[in-house]
Design a protein around this motif. Structure first.
Motif, short mmCIF file in Angstrom:
data_model
loop_
_atom_site.label_atom_id
_atom_site.label_comp_id
_atom_site.label_asym_id
_atom_site.label_seq_id
_atom_site.Cartn_x
_atom_site.Cartn_y
_atom_site.Cartn_z
N ASP A 91 0.77 -1.25 0.00
CA ASP A 91 0.00 0.00 0.00
C ASP A 91 0.80 1.30 0.00
OD1 ASP A 91 -2.09 -1.77 0.09
OD2 ASP A 91 -2.78 -1.21 2.09
N GLY A 92 2.09 1.29 0.15
CA GLY A 92 2.86 2.53 0.16
C GLY A 92 3.23 2.95 -1.25
N PRO A 93 4.17 3.86 -1.35
CA PRO A 93 4.87 4.54 -0.25
C PRO A 93 4.05 5.68 0.34
CG PRO A 93 5.80 5.22 -2.37
CD PRO A 93 4.74 4.19 -2.66
N ILE A 94 4.19 5.86 1.65
CA ILE A 94 3.45 6.89 2.39
C ILE A 94 4.45 7.68 3.25
CG2 ILE A 94 1.70 7.28 4.19
CD1 ILE A 94 0.47 6.33 1.58
N PRO A 95 4.45 9.03 3.15
CA PRO A 95 5.34 9.83 4.00
C PRO A 95 5.11 9.50 5.48
CG PRO A 95 4.32 11.20 2.33
CD PRO A 95 3.62 9.86 2.27
N CYS A 101 3.77 -1.68 -4.16
CA CYS A 101 3.39 -0.27 -4.16
C CYS A 101 2.15 0.02 -4.99
CB CYS A 101 4.55 0.57 -4.70
SG CYS A 101 6.07 0.45 -3.73
N ILE A 102 1.38 0.97 -4.51
CA ILE A 102 0.23 1.49 -5.24
C ILE A 102 0.75 2.56 -6.18
CG2 ILE A 102 -1.93 2.78 -5.03
CD1 ILE A 102 -2.30 1.40 -2.28
N GLY A 103 0.38 2.46 -7.45
CA GLY A 103 0.88 3.39 -8.46
C GLY A 103 0.62 4.85 -8.14
N ASP A 104 -0.57 5.17 -7.64
CA ASP A 104 -0.89 6.56 -7.32
C ASP A 104 -0.01 7.07 -6.18
OD1 ASP A 104 -2.40 8.90 -7.91
OD2 ASP A 104 -3.66 8.52 -6.15
N ASN A 105 0.36 6.20 -5.24
CA ASN A 105 1.27 6.62 -4.17
C ASN A 105 2.70 6.84 -4.70
OD1 ASN A 105 -0.75 6.68 -2.28
ND2 ASN A 105 -0.33 4.63 -1.51
N PRO A 161 7.35 10.17 -5.36
CA PRO A 161 8.41 9.49 -6.11
C PRO A 161 9.73 9.39 -5.35
CG PRO A 161 8.01 11.68 -7.01
CD PRO A 161 6.92 11.41 -6.00
N GLU A 162 10.02 10.35 -4.47
CA GLU A 162 11.27 10.30 -3.72
C GLU A 162 11.30 9.11 -2.77
OE1 GLU A 162 8.26 12.11 -1.21
OE2 GLU A 162 8.76 12.49 -3.29
N LEU A 163 10.16 8.76 -2.20
CA LEU A 163 10.10 7.60 -1.31
C LEU A 163 10.25 6.30 -2.11
CD1 LEU A 163 7.24 8.50 1.19
CD2 LEU A 163 9.70 8.53 1.57
N PHE A 164 9.63 6.26 -3.28
CA PHE A 164 9.77 5.08 -4.13
C PHE A 164 11.23 4.89 -4.53
CE2 PHE A 164 9.83 3.09 -8.34
CZ PHE A 164 9.21 1.90 -8.04
N HIS A 202 1.72 -3.61 6.24
CA HIS A 202 1.26 -2.51 5.39
C HIS A 202 1.97 -1.22 5.81
CE1 HIS A 202 -1.85 -5.54 4.99
NE2 HIS A 202 -2.14 -4.99 3.83
N ASP A 203 2.57 -0.53 4.85
CA ASP A 203 3.15 0.78 5.15
C ASP A 203 2.11 1.84 4.80
OD1 ASP A 203 3.75 0.02 2.46
OD2 ASP A 203 5.41 1.46 2.34
N SER A 204 1.06 1.87 5.64
CA SER A 204 -0.06 2.79 5.44
C SER A 204 -0.39 3.46 6.78
CB SER A 204 -1.29 2.02 4.95
OG SER A 204 -1.77 1.14 5.95
N LEU A 205 -1.10 4.56 6.70
CA LEU A 205 -1.50 5.26 7.92
C LEU A 205 -2.43 4.41 8.77
CD1 LEU A 205 -2.02 8.83 6.43
CD2 LEU A 205 -0.10 8.03 7.83
N LYS A 206 -3.32 3.68 8.13
CA LYS A 206 -4.29 2.84 8.83
C LYS A 206 -3.59 1.75 9.67
CE LYS A 206 -8.35 0.04 7.76
NZ LYS A 206 -9.21 -0.46 6.67
N ALA A 207 -2.50 1.23 9.17
CA ALA A 207 -1.80 0.12 9.83
C ALA A 207 -0.66 0.57 10.73
CB ALA A 207 -1.25 -0.83 8.76
N GLU A 208 -0.32 1.82 10.67
CA GLU A 208 0.92 2.32 11.28
C GLU A 208 1.16 1.86 12.72
OE1 GLU A 208 3.36 6.52 11.69
OE2 GLU A 208 1.21 6.58 11.32
N GLY A 209 0.21 2.03 13.61
CA GLY A 209 0.42 1.70 15.02
C GLY A 209 0.71 0.22 15.23
N ASN A 210 -0.14 -0.63 14.71
CA ASN A 210 0.07 -2.07 14.86
C ASN A 210 1.33 -2.52 14.13
OD1 ASN A 210 -2.23 -2.41 16.41
ND2 ASN A 210 -3.46 -3.27 14.76
#
Length: 181
Positions: A7-11, A32-36, A41-44, A151-159
């Motif tokens: 699901d990333g990349p996410i800042p 990776c999700i294409g839109d992310n 692009p720097e994270l990718f 998952h490198d996503s905001l939803k999953a971040e804590g766990n």
């Protein structure tokens, strides 16, 4: 063992994952999700530069079971093009939610892609389990050769943060690798 991230990349989230992997001398595969990729692009580029494998996870994270073959395959191709726009290529694909139809899978395989699933789903994205339960899922199911999904996503971040650190410490004797074909 193979660590994978969807699901990333996410800042904020992906840089933390990369720093944690680096400090533990571990490699992973990032689906990776294409839109992310387009948005960050720097994270990718950092994922690639640090020697991790990358995979296609569609452009918009759509379910193959709820999408026409044409729309799904166009979304797959759009993500592939976004990856290639950044001087990278991949032969790895993971369907979002682990769901695609047999016709979609056949078309993706015909495009010389390898569909990579998993045997350990951390469920780090679930609001119904604690961070400890997330790690317990990994610890109880993982074995040599396992493909673990985080998952490198905001939803999953804590766990994910808790479970990833514990996973890296608990299974230190295993060599965490990225999936390379």
């Amino acid at each position: 063992m193979f660590l994978t991230f969807d699901d990333g990349p996410i800042p904020g989230v992906t840089p933390w994952v990369l720093d944690t992997l680096k400090s533990n001398n571990a490699k992973a595969t990032f689906f990776c999700i294409g839109d992310n990729i387009r948005k960050h692009p720097e994270l990718f580029k950092r994922i690639v530069a640090e020697g991790h494998a990358i995979g296609n996870h569609t452009f918009h994270h759509i379910s193959g079971w709820k999408t026409s073959n044409e729309k799904y395959l166009n979304d797959f191709k759009r993500c592939k093009e976004e990856i290639e726009n950044h001087s990278s290529s991949t032969y790895l694909f993971r369907p979002p939610y682990g769901k695609c139809t047999s016709a979609q899978a056949k078309a993706i395989l015909k495009d010389n892609q390898h569909i990579i699933m998993w045997d350990v789903l951390s469920k780090d994205y679930s609001g119904n389990i604690s961070k400890e339960q997330c790690f317990d899922r990994v610890q109880s199911q993982a074995k040599p050769g396992s493909i673990i999904v985080f998952h490198d996503s905001l939803k999953a971040e804590g766990n994910m943060k808790y479970a990833l650190e514990k996973t890296l410490k608990t299974f230190k004797e295993y060599n965490f690798k990225s999936i390379k074909l």
